[in-house]
Design a protein around this motif. Structure first.
Motif, PDB file in Angstrom:
ATOM      1  N   UNK A  64      33.697  28.931 -34.525  1.00 52.08           N
ATOM      2  CA  UNK A  64      34.229  30.327 -34.666  1.00 52.08           C
ATOM      3  C   UNK A  64      34.431  30.648 -36.243  1.00 52.08           C
ATOM      4  N   UNK A  65      33.925  31.634 -37.085  1.00 50.85           N
ATOM      5  CA  UNK A  65      33.276  31.783 -38.205  1.00 50.85           C
ATOM      6  C   UNK A  65      33.746  33.182 -38.571  1.00 50.85           C
ATOM      7  N   UNK A  66      34.919  33.099 -39.420  1.00 53.62           N
ATOM      8  CA  UNK A  66      35.002  34.910 -39.916  1.00 53.62           C
ATOM      9  C   UNK A  66      35.008  35.386 -41.238  1.00 53.62           C
ATOM     10  N   UNK A  67      33.334  36.337 -41.650  1.00 51.55           N
ATOM     11  CA  UNK A  67      33.051  36.130 -42.810  1.00 51.55           C
ATOM     12  C   UNK A  67      33.870  37.036 -43.721  1.00 51.55           C
ATOM     13  N   UNK A  68      34.342  36.449 -44.340  1.00 49.63           N
ATOM     14  CA  UNK A  68      35.306  37.611 -45.792  1.00 49.63           C
ATOM     15  C   UNK A  68      35.009  38.254 -47.192  1.00 49.63           C
ATOM     16  N   UNK A  69      34.779  39.389 -47.154  1.00 52.89           N
ATOM     17  CA  UNK A  69      33.514  39.995 -47.938  1.00 52.89           C
ATOM     18  C   UNK A  69      34.614  40.224 -49.540  1.00 52.89           C
ATOM     19  N   UNK A  70      35.784  39.586 -50.041  1.00 52.04           N
ATOM     20  CA  UNK A  70      36.694  40.119 -50.864  1.00 52.04           C
ATOM     21  C   UNK A  70      35.479  39.580 -52.266  1.00 52.04           C
ATOM     22  N   UNK A  71      36.180  40.352 -53.486  1.00 53.31           N
ATOM     23  CA  UNK A  71      35.516  39.993 -54.392  1.00 53.31           C
ATOM     24  C   UNK A  71      36.060  38.614 -55.520  1.00 53.31           C
ATOM     25  N   UNK A  77      42.229  25.884 -50.227  1.00 52.51           N
ATOM     26  CA  UNK A  77      43.658  25.669 -50.053  1.00 52.51           C
ATOM     27  C   UNK A  77      44.222  26.738 -50.224  1.00 52.51           C
ATOM     28  N   UNK A  78      43.824  27.642 -50.868  1.00 46.25           N
ATOM     29  CA  UNK A  78      44.927  28.916 -50.990  1.00 46.25           C
ATOM     30  C   UNK A  78      44.691  29.976 -49.943  1.00 46.25           C
ATOM     31  N   UNK A  79      44.124  29.436 -48.734  1.00 49.12           N
ATOM     32  CA  UNK A  79      43.965  31.012 -47.879  1.00 49.12           C
ATOM     33  C   UNK A  79      44.781  32.180 -47.274  1.00 49.12           C
ATOM     34  N   UNK A  80      44.557  33.194 -47.949  1.00 48.76           N
ATOM     35  CA  UNK A  80      45.498  34.275 -47.522  1.00 48.76           C
ATOM     36  C   UNK A  80      45.855  33.697 -45.827  1.00 48.76           C
ATOM     37  N   UNK A  81      47.506  34.271 -45.522  1.00 53.08           N
ATOM     38  CA  UNK A  81      47.866  33.599 -45.023  1.00 53.08           C
ATOM     39  C   UNK A  81      47.551  34.444 -43.580  1.00 53.08           C
ATOM     40  N   UNK A  82      47.555  35.512 -43.664  1.00 56.30           N
ATOM     41  CA  UNK A  82      46.475  36.752 -42.771  1.00 56.30           C
ATOM     42  C   UNK A  82      45.328  36.725 -41.900  1.00 56.30           C
ATOM     43  N   UNK A  83      44.519  36.170 -43.314  1.00 55.34           N
ATOM     44  CA  UNK A  83      43.260  35.677 -42.539  1.00 55.34           C
ATOM     45  C   UNK A  83      43.896  34.019 -41.501  1.00 55.34           C
ATOM     46  N   UNK A  84      43.984  33.555 -41.585  1.00 59.48           N
ATOM     47  CA  UNK A  84      44.354  32.558 -41.593  1.00 59.48           C
ATOM     48  C   UNK A  84      44.837  32.417 -40.064  1.00 59.48           C
ATOM     49  N   UNK A  85      46.204  33.715 -39.426  1.00 58.46           N
ATOM     50  CA  UNK A  85      46.592  33.665 -38.388  1.00 58.46           C
ATOM     51  C   UNK A  85      45.537  34.522 -37.422  1.00 58.46           C
ATOM     52  N   UNK A 105      37.395  26.336 -36.619  1.00 53.60           N
ATOM     53  CA  UNK A 105      37.408  27.852 -37.120  1.00 53.60           C
ATOM     54  C   UNK A 105      37.482  27.569 -38.513  1.00 53.60           C
ATOM     55  N   UNK A 106      36.513  28.559 -38.946  1.00 50.85           N
ATOM     56  CA  UNK A 106      36.402  28.517 -40.663  1.00 50.85           C
ATOM     57  C   UNK A 106      36.302  30.203 -40.947  1.00 50.85           C
ATOM     58  N   UNK A 107      36.411  30.555 -42.388  1.00 52.91           N
ATOM     59  CA  UNK A 107      36.302  31.442 -42.863  1.00 52.91           C
ATOM     60  C   UNK A 107      35.257  31.145 -44.344  1.00 52.91           C
ATOM     61  N   UNK A 108      33.886  32.111 -43.922  1.00 54.35           N
ATOM     62  CA  UNK A 108      33.170  32.426 -44.695  1.00 54.35           C
ATOM     63  C   UNK A 108      32.867  33.750 -45.628  1.00 54.35           C
ATOM     64  N   UNK A 109      32.736  33.190 -46.956  1.00 55.91           N
ATOM     65  CA  UNK A 109      33.300  33.768 -47.576  1.00 55.91           C
ATOM     66  C   UNK A 109      31.867  34.168 -48.527  1.00 55.91           C
ATOM     67  N   UNK A 112      30.749  33.875 -52.663  1.00 55.17           N
ATOM     68  CA  UNK A 112      30.656  32.665 -53.254  1.00 55.17           C
ATOM     69  C   UNK A 112      29.290  31.931 -52.125  1.00 55.17           C
ATOM     70  N   UNK A 113      29.510  32.386 -50.713  1.00 54.07           N
ATOM     71  CA  UNK A 113      28.751  31.791 -49.931  1.00 54.07           C
ATOM     72  C   UNK A 113      29.735  30.472 -49.459  1.00 54.07           C
ATOM     73  N   UNK A 114      30.461  30.039 -49.616  1.00 51.57           N
ATOM     74  CA  UNK A 114      31.610  29.068 -49.427  1.00 51.57           C
ATOM     75  C   UNK A 114      32.146  29.050 -48.147  1.00 51.57           C
ATOM     76  N   UNK A 115      32.406  28.365 -47.358  1.00 57.40           N
ATOM     77  CA  UNK A 115      32.595  28.402 -46.152  1.00 57.40           C
ATOM     78  C   UNK A 115      33.972  27.141 -46.190  1.00 57.40           C
ATOM     79  N   UNK A 116      35.258  27.819 -46.249  1.00 51.50           N
ATOM     80  CA  UNK A 116      36.382  26.955 -46.034  1.00 51.50           C
ATOM     81  C   UNK A 116      36.921  26.912 -44.215  1.00 51.50           C
ATOM     82  N   UNK A 117      37.053  25.219 -43.941  1.00 53.17           N
ATOM     83  CA  UNK A 117      37.612  25.112 -42.401  1.00 53.17           C
ATOM     84  C   UNK A 117      39.011  25.719 -42.433  1.00 53.17           C
ATOM     85  N   UNK A 118      39.592  26.019 -41.264  1.00 54.86           N
ATOM     86  CA  UNK A 118      41.170  26.192 -40.988  1.00 54.86           C
ATOM     87  C   UNK A 118      41.181  25.196 -40.518  1.00 54.86           C
TER      88      UNK A 118
END
Length: 120
Positions: A64-71, A77-85, A105-109, A112-118
């Protein structure tokens, strides 16, 4: 590996380079899907309705991947809790659909095209 589009490279080549990377490849196979709606009730009776940006189902697991486009992308290792939830709730519902598969589950930034597993 960190990817950042600097404007000098051909945009199509840049995107293809990312898609060919081993860490991203399973997310973009022909069997994967984008913009998958999901609705359900969690075990704690929370109603969830959303859209999974990318869903890839294999014989053993579901990605499962959720894209985030934060600047400003947070440090690994410091993922925002709202995104993790958010992705955790999606994972809980997807687990009900695929009870015999590992849900990852993952977040794809996108900046930076960075993939963080949650990790749940």
């Amino acid at each position: 590996k960190l990817y950042r589009y600097d404007g000098d490279e051909n945009l199509v080549e840049y995107v293809l380079k990312i898609l060919r990377d081993k860490q991203f490849y399973p997310l973009f196979t022909p069997q994967s899907q984008s913009e998958v709606p999901i609705t359900g009730i969690t075990d704690s009776n929370q109603v969830v309705s959303g859209v999974i940006d990318r869903l890839a189902v294999s014989e053993t697991e579901v990605l499962i991947v959720d894209y985030k486009s934060n600047q400003k992308v947070p440090a690994p290792g410091n993922l925002p809790s709202g995104y993790v939830k958010q992705v955790s709730l999606y994972a809980e519902l997807v687990q009900k659909i695929y009870p015999n598969k590992k849900i990852r589950p993952f977040i794809l930034w996108t900046d930076e095209a960075r993939l963080d597993e949650v990790f749940l």
